[in-house]
Design an enzyme around this catalytic site. Structure first.
Site, short mmCIF file in Angstrom:
data_model
loop_
_atom_site.label_atom_id
_atom_site.label_comp_id
_atom_site.label_asym_id
_atom_site.label_seq_id
_atom_site.Cartn_x
_atom_site.Cartn_y
_atom_site.Cartn_z
N SER A 107 52.58 59.43 -21.93
CA SER A 107 53.93 59.96 -22.37
C SER A 107 55.08 58.93 -21.72
O SER A 107 56.16 59.00 -22.34
CB SER A 107 53.84 61.28 -21.91
OG SER A 107 54.29 61.76 -20.63
N LYS A 108 55.06 58.87 -20.47
CA LYS A 108 56.19 57.99 -19.94
C LYS A 108 56.27 56.61 -20.36
O LYS A 108 57.47 56.04 -20.54
CB LYS A 108 55.90 58.06 -18.29
CG LYS A 108 55.80 59.21 -17.72
CD LYS A 108 57.17 60.01 -17.92
CE LYS A 108 58.25 59.31 -16.86
NZ LYS A 108 59.53 60.25 -17.04
N PRO A 151 47.39 61.49 -19.66
CA PRO A 151 48.21 61.66 -20.65
C PRO A 151 49.43 61.86 -20.10
O PRO A 151 50.52 61.20 -21.11
CB PRO A 151 48.02 63.03 -20.95
CG PRO A 151 46.29 63.12 -20.85
CD PRO A 151 46.24 62.41 -19.53
N TYR A 152 49.88 62.19 -19.01
CA TYR A 152 51.44 61.87 -18.42
C TYR A 152 51.80 60.42 -18.42
O TYR A 152 52.78 60.11 -18.76
CB TYR A 152 51.14 62.51 -16.98
CG TYR A 152 52.44 62.07 -16.31
CD1 TYR A 152 53.77 62.80 -16.46
CD2 TYR A 152 52.71 61.27 -15.33
CE1 TYR A 152 54.95 62.38 -15.70
CE2 TYR A 152 53.77 60.77 -14.54
CZ TYR A 152 54.82 61.43 -14.87
OH TYR A 152 55.98 61.10 -14.11
N GLY A 153 50.85 59.48 -17.98
CA GLY A 153 51.13 58.24 -17.83
C GLY A 153 51.59 57.51 -19.31
O GLY A 153 52.41 56.84 -19.44
#
Length: 326
Positions: free
Chosen positions: A152-153, A148-150
């Site tokens: 969002s970026k 999910p972090y990837g």
């Protein structure tokens, strides 16, 4: 005197970037939701900046604060504010990642467009690539983030490019995909920081996976040099890798740190976590051509500098050990 706005200035990379811009004669306004009073790590990072009269710190949140006022008269905005961490991005915290990394970026883009800011430099991440396919990742590869972090970026990166491609918008954008940045004041949750602090304390560090996973580790001063070059590079809407260009197993880095310490660093093995990739490595062709970028600090020297900072800060006796292994 050129004026810069840095979001996330109390962070690891943000504070190094601000210090170098000040050294080069810029006037810097630094924005962060954390402060020295609320966060000891932020306080440590800000301490290297607060004595300079050309530095102004503003405690503000990119998701709610008035960014238009802060953007006026700025020559370049360096957008480093983000909620970081692959492992923490799963589960019910994803809303926080969306708010900070995506909504916060969109609000800053609106402010930059309204204030006619010439350039926004966005701190993206190698996490947008996913596994990378076993070859150096190029900017035109299809991004397949595994966390999910990837995601969002990548969403924030695409927002930046969309705004830059609008007609009659003054703000151009370069999004920099940073690969595994390390150095003095690295975040305490990151691998090298955890290994080194384990060496100082004598307690075992958590080692996720086998240690064979490979990363393109990039020293912070090289990242800062590329980021500053991106403020004036001839571009409208571009994505650029920033890395060392060499992929190294985590186990090799652990061995290098052990040489500085004088003994093996104890580790407690844990299962690999969701979103962790097996290997990252970057193709630097575009960075060389567009930014004139050439990484200068190799892994051995960069690790030595980070270890000496941690050893000198946390344990003077440990610093003496680094002199013995030179």
């Amino acid at each position: 005197m050129e004026r810069a706005l840095i979001t996330g200035v109390a962070g690891f990379i943000g504070s190094h970037l601000a210090a170098e811009l000040l050294r080069q004669g810029w006037s810097v306004t630094g924005l962060d939701s954390r402060s020295a009073a609320s966060d000891p790590v932020a306080g440590e990072n800000l301490a290297v900046l607060t004595g300079d009269p050309r530095f102004q710190f503003v405690r503000a949140d990119v998701t709610v604060s008035d960014l238009m006022i802060l953007s006026e008269g700025v020559h370049a905005v360096f957008h480093l504010a983000a909620l970081a961490g692959v492992r923490r991005s799963w589960g019910d915290r994803f809303g926080d990642y969306l708010s900070c990394n995506v909504l916060g970026t969109q609000r800053l883009l609106e402010a930059c467009a309204a204030a006619d800011v010439p350039r926004l430099v966005f701190a993206s991440s190698s996490s947008v690539y996913g596994q990378g396919g076993g070859k150096p990742s190029r900017e035109d590869d299809q991004p397949l983030p595994l966390s999910p972090y990837g995601v969002s970026k990548l969403a924030a990166e695409r927002l930046c490019l969309a705004y830059a491609r609008q007609r009659r918008v003054a703000t151009s954008v370069i999004a920099l995909r940073y690969f595994s940045v390390y150095g003095p004041r690295q975040r305490p949750d990151m691998a090298f920081s955890r290994i080194m602090r384990a060496a100082v304390s004598g307690r075992a560090m958590s080692l996720y996976g086998t240690g064979a996973q490979r990363r393109d580790f990039t020293y912070v001063s090289d990242v800062v040099a590329a980021t500053i070059a991106a403020a004036t590079a001839d571009a409208r809407a571009e994505v650029v890798n920033v890395a060392s260009g060499r992929s190294v197993p985590l186990s090799e880095a652990r061995r290098a740190i052990s040489r500085f310490v004088g003994s093996d660093v104890p580790a407690q093995r844990r299962v690999a976590q969701p979103g962790d990739v097996e290997a990252t490595t970057a193709d630097l062709t575009k960075a060389t051509e567009l930014l004139g970028y050439q990484p200068k600090v190799d892994l051995e020297e960069g690790l030595r500098r980070q270890w000496e900072w941690i050893a000198g800060k946390d344990c003077p006796a440990a610093l003496a050990m680094t002199e013995a292994v030179r």
